[in-house]
Design a protein around this motif. Structure first.
Motif, PDB file in Angstrom:
ATOM      1  N   UNK A  14       0.834  -1.217   0.000  1.00 48.08           N
ATOM      2  CA  UNK A  14       0.000   0.000   0.000  1.00 48.08           C
ATOM      3  C   UNK A  14       0.864   1.261   0.000  1.00 48.08           C
ATOM      4  N   UNK A  15       2.059   1.165   0.568  1.00 45.89           N
ATOM      5  CA  UNK A  15       2.997   2.296   0.549  1.00 45.89           C
ATOM      6  C   UNK A  15       3.170   2.793  -0.879  1.00 45.89           C
ATOM      7  N   UNK A  16       3.384   1.848  -1.802  1.00 49.49           N
ATOM      8  CA  UNK A  16       3.612   2.245  -3.202  1.00 49.49           C
ATOM      9  C   UNK A  16       2.336   2.768  -3.858  1.00 49.49           C
ATOM     10  N   UNK A  17       1.221   2.127  -3.533  1.00 47.96           N
ATOM     11  CA  UNK A  17      -0.062   2.615  -4.073  1.00 47.96           C
ATOM     12  C   UNK A  17      -0.289   4.067  -3.664  1.00 47.96           C
ATOM     13  N   UNK A  18      -0.076   4.312  -2.358  1.00 50.89           N
ATOM     14  CA  UNK A  18      -0.276   5.671  -1.843  1.00 50.89           C
ATOM     15  C   UNK A  18       0.683   6.645  -2.527  1.00 50.89           C
ATOM     16  N   UNK A  19       1.935   6.201  -2.701  1.00 47.33           N
ATOM     17  CA  UNK A  19       2.939   7.067  -3.334  1.00 47.33           C
ATOM     18  C   UNK A  19       2.482   7.497  -4.727  1.00 47.33           C
ATOM     19  N   UNK A  20       2.141   6.527  -5.560  1.00 43.82           N
ATOM     20  CA  UNK A  20       1.799   6.861  -6.946  1.00 43.82           C
ATOM     21  C   UNK A  20       0.522   7.686  -7.033  1.00 43.82           C
ATOM     22  N   UNK A  21      -0.491   7.241  -6.294  1.00 44.07           N
ATOM     23  CA  UNK A  21      -1.779   7.928  -6.407  1.00 44.07           C
ATOM     24  C   UNK A  21      -1.694   9.352  -5.858  1.00 44.07           C
ATOM     25  N   UNK A  22      -1.013   9.509  -4.697  1.00 42.00           N
ATOM     26  CA  UNK A  22      -0.988  10.846  -4.111  1.00 42.00           C
ATOM     27  C   UNK A  22      -0.131  11.801  -4.948  1.00 42.00           C
ATOM     28  N   UNK A  23       0.975  11.307  -5.486  1.00 40.01           N
ATOM     29  CA  UNK A  23       1.835  12.187  -6.280  1.00 40.01           C
ATOM     30  C   UNK A  23       1.136  12.572  -7.599  1.00 40.01           C
ATOM     31  N   UNK A  24       0.418  11.616  -8.186  1.00 40.07           N
ATOM     32  CA  UNK A  24      -0.368  11.926  -9.387  1.00 40.07           C
ATOM     33  C   UNK A  24      -1.390  13.019  -9.072  1.00 40.07           C
ATOM     34  N   UNK A  25      -2.092  12.826  -7.956  1.00 40.98           N
ATOM     35  CA  UNK A  25      -3.093  13.817  -7.534  1.00 40.98           C
ATOM     36  C   UNK A  25      -2.465  15.180  -7.312  1.00 40.98           C
ATOM     37  N   UNK A  26      -1.271  15.178  -6.712  1.00 43.30           N
ATOM     38  CA  UNK A  26      -0.601  16.444  -6.412  1.00 43.30           C
ATOM     39  C   UNK A  26      -0.269  17.203  -7.711  1.00 43.30           C
ATOM     40  N   UNK A  27       0.253  16.490  -8.702  1.00 46.54           N
ATOM     41  CA  UNK A  27       0.601  17.149  -9.962  1.00 46.54           C
ATOM     42  C   UNK A  27      -0.649  17.665 -10.677  1.00 46.54           C
ATOM     43  N   UNK A  28      -1.726  16.892 -10.604  1.00 45.51           N
ATOM     44  CA  UNK A  28      -2.971  17.356 -11.228  1.00 45.51           C
ATOM     45  C   UNK A  28      -3.470  18.614 -10.516  1.00 45.51           C
ATOM     46  N   UNK A  29      -3.359  18.616  -9.202  1.00 49.78           N
ATOM     47  CA  UNK A  29      -3.756  19.777  -8.419  1.00 49.78           C
ATOM     48  C   UNK A  29      -2.919  21.005  -8.819  1.00 49.78           C
ATOM     49  N   UNK A  30      -1.605  20.793  -8.963  1.00 49.64           N
ATOM     50  CA  UNK A  30      -0.728  21.887  -9.410  1.00 49.64           C
ATOM     51  C   UNK A  30      -1.152  22.393 -10.786  1.00 49.64           C
ATOM     52  N   UNK A  31      -1.510  21.473 -11.666  1.00 51.57           N
ATOM     53  CA  UNK A  31      -1.902  21.868 -13.018  1.00 51.57           C
ATOM     54  C   UNK A  31      -3.166  22.736 -12.976  1.00 51.57           C
ATOM     55  N   UNK A  32      -4.121  22.353 -12.130  1.00 54.31           N
ATOM     56  CA  UNK A  32      -5.356  23.153 -11.992  1.00 54.31           C
ATOM     57  C   UNK A  32      -5.009  24.542 -11.465  1.00 54.31           C
ATOM     58  N   UNK A  33      -4.145  24.581 -10.449  1.00 55.31           N
ATOM     59  CA  UNK A  33      -3.763  25.868  -9.846  1.00 55.31           C
ATOM     60  C   UNK A  33      -3.051  26.751 -10.874  1.00 55.31           C
ATOM     61  N   UNK A  34      -2.248  26.103 -11.691  1.00 56.31           N
ATOM     62  CA  UNK A  34      -1.499  26.830 -12.721  1.00 56.31           C
ATOM     63  C   UNK A  34      -2.475  27.468 -13.726  1.00 56.31           C
ATOM     64  N   UNK A  35      -3.503  26.716 -14.105  1.00 53.57           N
ATOM     65  CA  UNK A  35      -4.503  27.273 -15.023  1.00 53.57           C
ATOM     66  C   UNK A  35      -5.247  28.429 -14.372  1.00 53.57           C
ATOM     67  N   UNK A  36      -5.571  28.272 -13.092  1.00 55.65           N
ATOM     68  CA  UNK A  36      -6.269  29.343 -12.380  1.00 55.65           C
ATOM     69  C   UNK A  36      -5.392  30.590 -12.316  1.00 55.65           C
ATOM     70  N   UNK A  37      -4.099  30.358 -12.091  1.00 57.50           N
ATOM     71  CA  UNK A  37      -3.151  31.471 -12.022  1.00 57.50           C
ATOM     72  C   UNK A  37      -3.115  32.249 -13.327  1.00 57.50           C
ATOM     73  N   UNK A  38      -3.137  31.500 -14.426  1.00 58.54           N
ATOM     74  CA  UNK A  38      -3.091  32.120 -15.749  1.00 58.54           C
ATOM     75  C   UNK A  38      -4.187  33.154 -15.939  1.00 58.54           C
ATOM     76  N   UNK A  39      -5.346  32.878 -15.350  1.00 62.06           N
ATOM     77  CA  UNK A  39      -6.471  33.801 -15.513  1.00 62.06           C
ATOM     78  C   UNK A  39      -6.161  35.175 -14.931  1.00 62.06           C
ATOM     79  N   UNK A  40      -5.308  35.193 -13.912  1.00 59.28           N
ATOM     80  CA  UNK A  40      -5.030  36.472 -13.244  1.00 59.28           C
ATOM     81  C   UNK A  40      -3.906  37.247 -13.907  1.00 59.28           C
ATOM     82  N   UNK A  41      -3.209  36.597 -14.839  1.00 52.28           N
ATOM     83  CA  UNK A  41      -2.045  37.277 -15.424  1.00 52.28           C
ATOM     84  C   UNK A  41      -2.433  38.175 -16.585  1.00 52.28           C
TER      85      UNK A  41
END
Lengths: 322, 239
Positions: free
Chosen positions: B212-239
């Motif tokens: 489960x350690x590895x499952x958590x690693x892959x899933x959480x890191x994938x989620x984190x990058x997707x979250x960053x991508x959403x934030x990046x798009x939101x940021x673009x709107x303000x520029x």
């Protein structure tokens, strides 16, 4: 239908839109006119929920463009300036995709695609890849996309830029027709276009409104700013200049000689017409008169004048702030 | 959520309408076939996917997946279609998830093209289906992480080349260099770098170990990058 209050948008230290306020009633075509870089696209992007304002408010059909963005987007059809499309998709595929994004059902989509492709003269091209279409065709695809969900408000950013004269005329007629059912806001830096298509206009420069009203009101406003009388006589330049100065109601005078003829351009105050006086003057002095005409002030002059004044003011403001 | 499906469907369609997808499939088939063949059909070679999965396939994915993903948002920014997309009634997370799902589904197609390898191995002996399942699960999770990371870089710039280079750099660093770097440090920095090493997490899937350690690693890191991508798009709107 569209309400903008004290809208300001800054990019770093650059103020693109400066405390803009206006309201647009339901129906008709509104021209949003200004020179390049006046803040037209910025304002339009705020209204279409592409980016938020730095301060102030914008709302469409009673929904705020920032806090109720999804409601606004459902009610707005937006055609950005460069008509961005996916070149690898076919026209029908693209419209189908856009319809799905807007939550239209299958039947609703196919009816809408039929309707808008008819309306935008695209029927023969629905199965062509967008990348193969000409600029004018792509513009129509963009327009078809913007109207397919029957939006209450239609926002078009420079809709005729890059089209040939026939396409421009067709597009203008289409926009006028659309104005009967939708509230259309169209931006342009070409005065002539706004005069031809719009019922009302807002003129902006350097992010501020310099004039607004119906096309008739705008015409009346600058027609009180006086016109010009042009005359060509055979006489010496000095004689003409001193003679013309004796006339009443002259604001400015321009005299130029060529091939023995002197061309006189007189700017008059208010509504005054000095043609008769000028004719009498030339007969009494024995000049030969070969041309005498009056030019009404045109909207173009007015447009150039007000936008230049505004740019000047903006420069002063920024130098005071700095 | 419905919009995610619509967007994923379009992305998947776009892949098959452009030559890039076919080029990527070809490169992938060629290199993975090479890795498989050289691992198995040489003298003393082992009749398993282990050699290939331990290094070569991971290396191939480090290069192939950013190439698949780079255009997803960069291209929209460059063409300006991001403006029509982001003024349609879809949220920024719909856009990111839809694009992610589109690339992910395409990646699953790539994984299906690898099915002949276990079939070939059957010529030499029985194939452990549980082990194979574990391999595939590992590959699915690894691919999801790589796609999410590359998608984030695609949201950062309108230049696809920059997006793809940044993705190569980060993925290679996380996958191959993290373990070695960890040796240079002491204390918690070492632990973090070791934990970040993609290859050490992936290796257990190759061994057939489900942790489960590895499952958590892959899933959480994938989620984190997707979250960053959403934030990046939101940021673009303000520029």
């Amino acid at each position: 239908m569209i309400r903008v209050g004290n809208l300001t948008k800054r990019y770093g230290s650059l103020v693109a839109v400066d405390d803009l306020s206006f309201e647009v009633e339901r129906g008709g075509v509104l021209g949003f006119l200004g020179p390049n870089g006046a803040g037209k696209t910025t304002t339009i992007r705020i209204l279409s929920c592409y980016h938020p304002a730095s301060s102030g408010s914008a709302s469409i059909a009673g929904f705020d463009c920032y806090s109720q963005s999804m409601e606004v987007r459902r009610r707005v059809g937006y055609l950005p300036e460069s008509t961005p499309l996916y070149p690898e998709m076919r026209v029908r595929e693209y419209l189908n995709f856009r319809g799905k994004l807007r939550g239209m059902g299958w039947g609703e989509r196919s009816a809408a695609i039929k309707r808008v492709t008819d309306r935008c003269w695209l029927t023969a091209f629905v199965d062509r890849p967008i990348g193969q279409l000409s600029k004018g065709m792509r513009q129509r695809v963009g327009l078809a996309d913007a109207i397919m969900h029957e939006p209450q408000v239609l926002i078009l950013d420079e809709p005729t830029i890059g089209l040939d004269p026939t396409q421009i005329r067709e597009t203008r007629n289409l926009i006028k027709e659309l104005g009967e059912h939708h509230t259309v806001m169209l931006s342009s830096h070409i005065l002539h276009e706004v005069e031809q298509t719009c019922d009302r206009a807002i003129i902006i420069a350097s992010g501020r409104i310099v004039a607004s009203g119906s096309m008739q009101e705008l015409r009346n406003r600058f027609s009180t700013q006086g016109g010009r009388v042009i005359a060509e006589v055979r006489a010496s330049q000095n004689e003409v200049e001193s003679g013309a100065k004796t006339l009443d109601g002259i604001e400015a005078l321009d005299v130029a000689a060529s091939n023995g003829w002197v061309r006189l351009a007189v700017k008059t105050l208010g509504d005054r017409d000095i043609r008769e006086d000028l004719f009498k003057l030339s007969t009494s002095r024995g000049w030969t008169l070969r041309e005498l005409r009056r030019e009404g002030a045109n909207l173009e002059d007015f447009f150039i004048q007000v936008t230049a004044e505004q740019a000047q003011k903006a420069k002063q403001r920024s130098s005071i702030n700095a | 959520m419905r919009n995610v499906g619509v967007l994923a469907h379009r992305e998947l369609g776009a892949y098959f309408l452009s030559p890039i997808a076919y080029a990527v499939i070809a490169i992938f088939l060629f290199t993975s076939g090479l890795a498989f063949g050289l691992g198995v059909f040489t003298s003393g070679g082992e009749a398993s996917l282990r050699n290939m999965l331990n290094f070569w396939l991971v290396l191939i994915l480090v290069f192939v997946l950013p190439m698949l993903t780079m255009r997803l948002i960069s291209e929209e920014m460059r063409n300006g279609t991001i403006e029509t997309l982001m003024t349609a009634p879809v949220t920024d997370s719909d856009v990111v998830l839809g694009k992610f799902l589109g690339a992910f589904l395409f990646y699953l197609v790539l994984l299906i093209t690898m099915l002949p390898y276990p079939l070939l191995l059957r010529m030499y002996g029985p194939v452990d289906m549980k082990l194979l399942g574990c391999h595939y699960l590992g590959l699915v999770l690894l691919g999801a992480l790589y796609i999410a990371a590359s998608l984030f870089f695609s949201a950062c710039t309108k230049h696809q080349v920059i997006a793809v280079l940044l993705s190569f750099a980060l993925l290679a660093l996380m996958t191959f260099a993290s373990d070695a770097l960890a040796q240079l440090f002491e204390g918690w920095t070492r632990v973090v770098l070791q934990q970040l090493s993609v290859q050490s997490h992936f290796r257990d899937f190759v061994r057939g170990m489900l942790d489960t350690n590895h499952l958590v690693f892959f899933i959480s890191l994938t989620g984190l990058f997707l979250f960053f991508a959403v934030k990046r798009l939101e940021m673009r709107r303000w520029q």
